[in-house]
Scaffold this motif. Structure first.
Motif, short mmCIF file in Angstrom:
data_model
loop_
_atom_site.label_atom_id
_atom_site.label_comp_id
_atom_site.label_asym_id
_atom_site.label_seq_id
_atom_site.Cartn_x
_atom_site.Cartn_y
_atom_site.Cartn_z
N ARG A 50 0.82 -1.21 0.00
CA ARG A 50 0.00 0.00 0.00
C ARG A 50 0.86 1.27 0.00
O ARG A 50 1.87 1.32 0.68
N GLY A 51 0.44 2.23 -0.77
CA GLY A 51 1.22 3.48 -0.84
C GLY A 51 2.22 3.46 -1.98
O GLY A 51 2.63 4.50 -2.48
N SER A 52 2.63 2.22 -2.38
CA SER A 52 3.61 2.12 -3.47
C SER A 52 3.05 1.39 -4.69
O SER A 52 3.57 1.54 -5.79
N VAL A 53 2.03 0.56 -4.46
CA VAL A 53 1.42 -0.16 -5.59
C VAL A 53 -0.09 0.07 -5.55
O VAL A 53 -0.71 -0.06 -4.50
N VAL A 54 -0.65 0.42 -6.69
CA VAL A 54 -2.11 0.59 -6.78
C VAL A 54 -2.61 -0.27 -7.92
O VAL A 54 -2.02 -0.30 -9.01
N TYR A 55 -3.71 -0.99 -7.63
CA TYR A 55 -4.35 -1.74 -8.70
C TYR A 55 -5.79 -1.25 -8.84
O TYR A 55 -6.54 -1.25 -7.87
N VAL A 56 -6.17 -0.84 -10.03
CA VAL A 56 -7.56 -0.41 -10.28
C VAL A 56 -8.19 -1.42 -11.24
O VAL A 56 -7.73 -1.59 -12.38
N ARG A 57 -9.22 -2.10 -10.73
CA ARG A 57 -9.90 -3.09 -11.55
C ARG A 57 -11.07 -2.41 -12.23
O ARG A 57 -12.13 -2.22 -11.64
N ALA A 58 -10.85 -1.96 -13.46
CA ALA A 58 -11.90 -1.22 -14.18
C ALA A 58 -11.50 -1.11 -15.64
O ALA A 58 -10.36 -1.40 -16.01
N PHE A 59 -12.47 -0.72 -16.45
CA PHE A 59 -12.14 -0.29 -17.81
C PHE A 59 -12.45 1.20 -17.84
O PHE A 59 -13.60 1.60 -17.78
N ASP A 60 -11.40 2.02 -17.88
CA ASP A 60 -11.58 3.46 -17.67
C ASP A 60 -10.62 4.21 -18.59
O ASP A 60 -9.41 4.32 -18.32
N ASP A 61 -11.17 4.73 -19.68
CA ASP A 61 -10.33 5.37 -20.69
C ASP A 61 -9.61 6.60 -20.14
O ASP A 61 -8.43 6.82 -20.42
N GLY A 62 -10.32 7.40 -19.34
CA GLY A 62 -9.71 8.61 -18.79
C GLY A 62 -8.53 8.27 -17.88
O GLY A 62 -7.46 8.87 -17.98
#
Ligand code: ADP
Ligand code: GLC
Length: 484
Positions: free
Chosen positions: A348-360
């Motif tokens: 946490r704080g160093s790695v982020v995972y976003v599970r999404a389909f997000d063009d922006g």
């Protein structure tokens, strides 16, 4: 009158996409239109999954017949000027096809047979109007049926020259042999074209009947004739070699431009790169990464084994130990999603995972990253490394497919020359870790970073050259451009 080239595709950005296929169909048609071709695109209308707001959709007066093997069905066609007005697109709303998602249903093969059937019907309508298509150009297995029906059913489209473009050989459109009749194929067509390894293979069928097979990079065109990359079709492709050619994808330099991209908080360009730092800080803030000077590594990807996401999960702790930060955006395979989720929890704080389909967010990651990871097991072309370069993120990629054809490899950080990224060969987490370790050193060397970024941002990945090559292929098949 300009000659009509009829493209058939499941995806079309910005209306509906799951990956690069949609982007290619956004970029190539207008580039062909600029060369004097009347480009028409046939694609699905998937209900809520299709974003068509703002388009002037004109419904055709009469429904078209999309019956297959005696199963009566009607479809509605909506015609619109797309691609900034330079292309005509036909959105097909049909039973089975228009369900709210592009893919992921048990009957996808049948759904896209209907798309192919509709494309043939649209071609016949154009023919009756006295403007027959001069070329039929199908993309991936979803559109293979268009070529197969046009070529093997009686009617005026039979003689229209056709191309099938392979964007990804891993997906072939397979069904049991017993389905051939249900899909409208005669036993002769099954045996002559579709049969492969005791089953029905739509892509292979299109390879056999089409006049040309293209794929999206010269290196991938060579690779797919080998057992390592051929997905079992290497022998077929070797046999059909004389009609196989690799044409490198481009990118839409207008849509993907950090100087005008409205998804970004700050604008920048190669001649005025300052804003990139602000984009990096903004990305850290948006995603909750610790502030500071650590180099940011980005990933934007479909989660499939193709993309080597498992290796990214494996090396994440080491990347962080060495002082890097990691941002990953993607969804797909559940096991890969879990792997990244837990890596982000632990780091946490160093790695982020976003599970999404997000063009922006994808655009903000290209802009906010120093380096961009693409450890693909195979990569027909790859557009994300080109977007990354255009946005000043240096790709670290495995030397395969289009990655070889688009990334100029760095040999020494003390003599960057024309390099735009780091390429490595071996398929392993260790090899990726080694490349990332070097990447961190390079990221801490302002001179080398500046040179790599400048080379990347100034690279020409525009569609013009590729469109000219496609045009040469069309002309080789008989397309005639009017004298200007
Ligand atoms: P592929 O077609 O194999 O997925 P490409 O590199 O050709 O790979 O193209 C991927 C396209 O999909 C790019 O436009 C990329 O930005 C986009 N993309 C992939 N995953 C996501 C996501 N999770 N959110 C937004 N865009 C994504
Ligand atoms: C495919 C490939 C990718 C390519 C894209 C567009 O999905 O995986 O490498 O860039 O199609 O051609």
């Amino acid at each position: 009158m300009k000659p009509i080239v009829l493209h058939v595709t499941a995806e079309l950005s910005p209306h509906h996409k799951s990956g690069g296929l949609g982007d290619v169909l956004a970029g190539l048609p207008p580039a062909l239109a600029r060369l004097g071709v009347d480009v028409r695109v046939v694609t699905g209308f998937y209900g809520s999954a299709s974003k068509v707001a703002g388009l002037d959709l004109r419904p055709w007066d009469a429904p078209i017949d999309v019956s297959i093997a005696g199963n009566r069905m009607e479809a509605r066609v909506f015609e619109a000027r797309t691609h900034g007005g330079s292309v005509t697109t036909y959105f097909v709303e049909a039973p089975h096809l228009s369900r709210g998602k592009l893919y992921g249903y048990d009957d996808d093969l049948y759904r896209f047979a209907i798309l192919g059937r509709a494309a043939v019907e649209i071609g016949l309508v154009l023919d009756r109007m006295g403007t027959p298509p001069a070329i039929l150009h199908a993309h991936d297995w979803h559109a293979a049926s268009a070529v197969l029906y046009a070529r093997t059913w009686p009617g005026p489209l039979r003689g229209v020259p056709s191309l099938i473009t392979i964007h990804n050989l891993a997906y072939q459109g397979l069904a049991p042999a017993s389905q051939a009749g249900f899909l409208g194929y005669s036993p002769e067509t099954y045996h002559h074209a579709l049969a492969f390894d005791g089953a029905l293979n739509l892509l292979k069928g299109a390879f056999v009947v089409a006049d040309r097979i293209t794929t999206v990079s010269p290196t991938y065109a060579r690779e797919i004739r080998t057992a390592r990359y051929g997905h079992d079709l290497e022998h077929v492709l070797r046999w059909l070699s004389p009609k196989l050619i690799g044409i490198l994808n481009g990118i839409d330099a207008e849509s993907w431009n950090p100087a005008t991209d409205r998804a970004l908080g700050a604008a920048y360009s190669a001649s005025d790169p300052e804003g990139k730092l602000a984009c990096r800080d903004a990305l850290r803030f948006e995603l909750g990464l610790s502030p500071g000077r650590s180099p940011v590594f980005g990933v934007v990807s479909r989660f499939t084994s193709q993309k080597g996401i498992d290796w990214v999960g494996e090396i994440a702790p080491q990347l962080v130990r060495q002082g890097g930060q990691l941002v990953v955006l993607g969804e797909g395979d559940a096991a890969l999603e879990h792997r990244l989720y837990w890596a982000a929890q632990r780091l946490r704080g160093s790695v982020v995972y976003v599970r999404a389909f997000d063009d922006g967010l994808a655009r903000r990651i290209y802009a906010g990253s120093d380096m961009f990871l693409m450890p693909s097991r195979f990569e027909p072309c790859g557009l994300t490394q080109m977007y990354a370069m255009r946005y000043g993120a240096v790709p670290i990629a495995r030397a395969t497919g289009g990655l070889v054809d688009t990334v100029a490899p760095l040999h020494s950080q003390y003599d960057v020359g024309g390099a735009t990224g780091i390429l490595y060969e071996e398929e392993s987490a260790e090899a990726l870790a080694g490349a990332v370790e070097w990447g961190i050193q390079v990221a801490r060397d302002p001179g080398a970073m500046h040179a790599l970024r400048q080379n990347g941002m100034r690279s020409d990945f525009s569609w013009e050259r590729s469109a000219e090559t496609y045009l040469e292929v069309y002309m080789d098949l008989g397309l005639e451009l009017d004298a200007p």
